[in-house]
Design a protein around this motif. Structure first.
Motif, PDB file in Angstrom:
ATOM      1  N   ALA A 240     -19.924  19.342  24.646  1.00 25.96           N
ATOM      2  CA  ALA A 240     -18.854  19.013  25.585  1.00 25.96           C
ATOM      3  C   ALA A 240     -19.188  19.556  26.971  1.00 25.96           C
ATOM      4  O   ALA A 240     -18.954  18.894  27.987  1.00 25.96           O
ATOM      5  CB  ALA A 240     -17.523  19.592  25.088  1.00 25.96           C
ATOM      6  N   LEU A 241     -19.751  20.751  27.004  1.00 27.52           N
ATOM      7  CA  LEU A 241     -20.143  21.358  28.280  1.00 27.52           C
ATOM      8  C   LEU A 241     -21.273  20.564  28.931  1.00 27.52           C
ATOM      9  O   LEU A 241     -21.191  20.207  30.112  1.00 27.52           O
ATOM     10  CB  LEU A 241     -20.575  22.805  28.050  1.00 27.52           C
ATOM     11  CG  LEU A 241     -21.112  23.556  29.265  1.00 27.52           C
ATOM     12  CD1 LEU A 241     -20.071  23.627  30.370  1.00 27.52           C
ATOM     13  CD2 LEU A 241     -21.563  24.956  28.864  1.00 27.52           C
ATOM     14  N   LEU A 242     -22.309  20.272  28.159  1.00 26.97           N
ATOM     15  CA  LEU A 242     -23.439  19.524  28.704  1.00 26.97           C
ATOM     16  C   LEU A 242     -23.008  18.144  29.184  1.00 26.97           C
ATOM     17  O   LEU A 242     -23.369  17.710  30.285  1.00 26.97           O
ATOM     18  CB  LEU A 242     -24.536  19.391  27.652  1.00 26.97           C
ATOM     19  CG  LEU A 242     -25.746  18.528  28.039  1.00 26.97           C
ATOM     20  CD1 LEU A 242     -26.463  19.128  29.241  1.00 26.97           C
ATOM     21  CD2 LEU A 242     -26.707  18.389  26.858  1.00 26.97           C
ATOM     22  N   GLY A 243     -22.224  17.442  28.366  1.00 27.67           N
ATOM     23  CA  GLY A 243     -21.775  16.104  28.734  1.00 27.67           C
ATOM     24  C   GLY A 243     -20.905  16.111  29.974  1.00 27.67           C
ATOM     25  O   GLY A 243     -21.055  15.262  30.855  1.00 27.67           O
ATOM     26  N   GLY A 244     -19.991  17.069  30.067  1.00 27.02           N
ATOM     27  CA  GLY A 244     -19.118  17.156  31.231  1.00 27.02           C
ATOM     28  C   GLY A 244     -19.890  17.419  32.516  1.00 27.02           C
ATOM     29  O   GLY A 244     -19.657  16.768  33.539  1.00 27.02           O
ATOM     30  N   LEU A 245     -20.811  18.377  32.466  1.00 24.61           N
ATOM     31  CA  LEU A 245     -21.608  18.686  33.660  1.00 24.61           C
ATOM     32  C   LEU A 245     -22.494  17.506  34.059  1.00 24.61           C
ATOM     33  O   LEU A 245     -22.648  17.203  35.248  1.00 24.61           O
ATOM     34  CB  LEU A 245     -22.469  19.927  33.410  1.00 24.61           C
ATOM     35  CG  LEU A 245     -21.718  21.242  33.165  1.00 24.61           C
ATOM     36  CD1 LEU A 245     -22.702  22.376  32.902  1.00 24.61           C
ATOM     37  CD2 LEU A 245     -20.807  21.590  34.330  1.00 24.61           C
ATOM     38  N   LEU A 246     -23.067  16.832  33.068  1.00 23.04           N
ATOM     39  CA  LEU A 246     -23.927  15.683  33.352  1.00 23.04           C
ATOM     40  C   LEU A 246     -23.149  14.562  34.032  1.00 23.04           C
ATOM     41  O   LEU A 246     -23.615  13.970  35.017  1.00 23.04           O
ATOM     42  CB  LEU A 246     -24.558  15.181  32.052  1.00 23.04           C
ATOM     43  CG  LEU A 246     -25.553  14.023  32.166  1.00 23.04           C
ATOM     44  CD1 LEU A 246     -26.719  14.411  33.060  1.00 23.04           C
ATOM     45  CD2 LEU A 246     -26.052  13.625  30.778  1.00 23.04           C
ATOM     46  N   VAL A 247     -21.943  14.293  33.526  1.00 20.76           N
ATOM     47  CA  VAL A 247     -21.115  13.243  34.115  1.00 20.76           C
ATOM     48  C   VAL A 247     -20.684  13.627  35.525  1.00 20.76           C
ATOM     49  O   VAL A 247     -20.745  12.814  36.464  1.00 20.76           O
ATOM     50  CB  VAL A 247     -19.885  12.962  33.233  1.00 20.76           C
ATOM     51  CG1 VAL A 247     -18.882  12.059  33.954  1.00 20.76           C
ATOM     52  CG2 VAL A 247     -20.306  12.315  31.918  1.00 20.76           C
ATOM     53  N   GLY A 248     -20.251  14.877  35.717  1.00 18.76           N
ATOM     54  CA  GLY A 248     -19.780  15.315  37.035  1.00 18.76           C
ATOM     55  C   GLY A 248     -20.862  15.242  38.094  1.00 18.76           C
ATOM     56  O   GLY A 248     -20.639  14.732  39.202  1.00 18.76           O
ATOM     57  N   VAL A 249     -22.054  15.732  37.776  1.00 17.74           N
ATOM     58  CA  VAL A 249     -23.156  15.709  38.743  1.00 17.74           C
ATOM     59  C   VAL A 249     -23.595  14.272  39.017  1.00 17.74           C
ATOM     60  O   VAL A 249     -23.819  13.883  40.178  1.00 17.74           O
ATOM     61  CB  VAL A 249     -24.338  16.550  38.224  1.00 17.74           C
ATOM     62  CG1 VAL A 249     -25.562  16.343  39.104  1.00 17.74           C
ATOM     63  CG2 VAL A 249     -23.965  18.023  38.186  1.00 17.74           C
ATOM     64  N   SER A 250     -23.719  13.469  37.969  1.00 19.12           N
ATOM     65  CA  SER A 250     -24.180  12.078  38.132  1.00 19.12           C
ATOM     66  C   SER A 250     -23.201  11.269  38.975  1.00 19.12           C
ATOM     67  O   SER A 250     -23.612  10.437  39.798  1.00 19.12           O
ATOM     68  CB  SER A 250     -24.360  11.420  36.765  1.00 19.12           C
ATOM     69  OG  SER A 250     -25.318  12.106  35.992  1.00 19.12           O
ATOM     70  N   GLU A 251     -21.918  11.496  38.795  1.00 23.97           N
ATOM     71  CA  GLU A 251     -20.909  10.813  39.605  1.00 23.97           C
ATOM     72  C   GLU A 251     -21.095  11.108  41.085  1.00 23.97           C
ATOM     73  O   GLU A 251     -21.095  10.201  41.921  1.00 23.97           O
ATOM     74  CB  GLU A 251     -19.502  11.264  39.183  1.00 23.97           C
ATOM     75  CG  GLU A 251     -18.924  10.545  38.008  1.00 23.97           C
ATOM     76  CD  GLU A 251     -17.476  10.946  37.786  1.00 23.97           C
ATOM     77  OE1 GLU A 251     -16.799  10.278  37.006  1.00 23.97           O
ATOM     78  OE2 GLU A 251     -17.022  11.932  38.406  1.00 23.97           O
ATOM     79  N   ASN A 252     -21.242  12.373  41.405  1.00 25.61           N
ATOM     80  CA  ASN A 252     -21.399  12.762  42.812  1.00 25.61           C
ATOM     81  C   ASN A 252     -22.652  12.156  43.427  1.00 25.61           C
ATOM     82  O   ASN A 252     -22.622  11.644  44.550  1.00 25.61           O
ATOM     83  CB  ASN A 252     -21.458  14.290  42.912  1.00 25.61           C
ATOM     84  CG  ASN A 252     -20.101  14.891  43.244  1.00 25.61           C
ATOM     85  OD1 ASN A 252     -19.076  14.254  43.050  1.00 25.61           O
ATOM     86  ND2 ASN A 252     -20.100  16.117  43.730  1.00 25.61           N
TER      87      ASN A 252
END
Length: 291
Positions: A240-252
């Motif tokens: 959940a941590l890895l997926g959340g960080l990956l999505v947040g950074v990729s969005e930006n």
């Protein structure tokens, strides 16, 4: 390069909020064997509850405590008794359908019964800016990232290292065997829903200053949190941590270097790629959960 690092760090802060909401999905699956597609609305409701308590004169932290108590009763105990318990024996699909319907009902009830407007929400952190090597970061970004990471790691440690956490996972893996071993099954399942309610309050405290308190704030958050949980691995809280960080950074990065129009599609694209090449998620396991 400075712009890249600034976008990257800001994405980490946003992604940590997604991770916190995604943790609710993985927690319910790991420890209760169920899925809640109203998770986004479970973040939206505490945000409005905290605003209500603060409007009565309660300080923010007191409002958070009172909201946490209400959330455990309403989003934990009542949700379990009214929705999950009656449907669990019929399998996962009725729960999925029921929670999707619940999310739609809650959004529309909030819009019709309270307000369709966005309401500002005070930040837990002071309005302070730091310049580190040319990269401008805010105290809110740093505090959000650190606090969210602490909550995620503390939850993971609780599940993996404590007797109660392992008992909760044992119940999800095999209810009958857990009962034979003397585990209080109803109590463990309630603990799961109560912890999920508390996590929703924490997510609301961190996300609402940015998203604003609005009836539909949980719709986008819930969708991205679900994608993050799948991307990282639905049976792994670290996922959940890895997926959340990956999505947040990729969005930006996508919004800055491609087009802002594609920002909300990034989570879906990553989700589809991961599902095609690693269906169990980046940190997920193919084998059954072991306790």
């Amino acid at each position: 390069m400075t712009d890249f690092f600034q976008l990257f760090f800001s994405g980490l802060a946003t992604g940590s909020i997604y991770a916190l909401a995604a943790l609710g999905f993985t927690l319910l699956w790991q420890a209760a064997g169920t899925i809640n597609f109203a998770q986004g609305e479970f973040v939206m409701l505490p945000a409005f509850a905290m605003l209500g308590f603060m409007s009565l004169g309660a300080p923010m932290l007191v409002s958070l405590l009172l909201t946490g108590i209400v959330a455990v009763v309403v989003l934990g105990w009542a949700f379990k008794k009214a929705v999950v318990d009656p449907l669990f024996k019929f399998g996962m699909m009725p729960i999925v359908v029921a929670t999707i319907g619940l999310s739609i009902a809650v959004r529309n009830a909030m819009r019709a019964g309270y307000s369709a407007e966005a309401h500002p929400f005070p930040s837990l952190f002071a309005d302070q800016i730091f310049n580190i090597g040319g990269v401008t970061v805010t105290l809110a970004d740093v505090g959000t990232l650190v606090l969210a990471l602490l909550i995620v790691f503390a939850t993971q440690a609780f599940l993996a290292k404590t007797v109660t956490g392992r008992a909760m996972q044992a119940v999800a893996q095999n209810t009958e065997s857990a009962a034979v071993l003397g585990i209080n099954v109803p109590r463990m399942i309630f603990y799961t829903f109560a912890i999920n309610a508390v996590l929703a309050c924490a997510a609301a405290l961190l996300v609402t200053p940015t998203y604003l308190a609005k009836f539909d704030m949980g719709e986008s958050l819930g969708t991205k949190a679900f994608f993050a949980a799948i991307i990282g691995g639905f049976n792994n809280s670290r996922g959940a941590l890895l997926g959340g960080l990956l999505v947040g950074v990729s969005e930006n990065l996508a919004a800055a270097y491609i087009s802002p129009s594609y920002k909300d599609a990034v989570a879906l694209v990553i989700f589809m790629v991961v599902i095609l090449f690693k269906p169990q998620g980046l940190l997920g396991k193919k084998e059954e959960r072991k306790v």
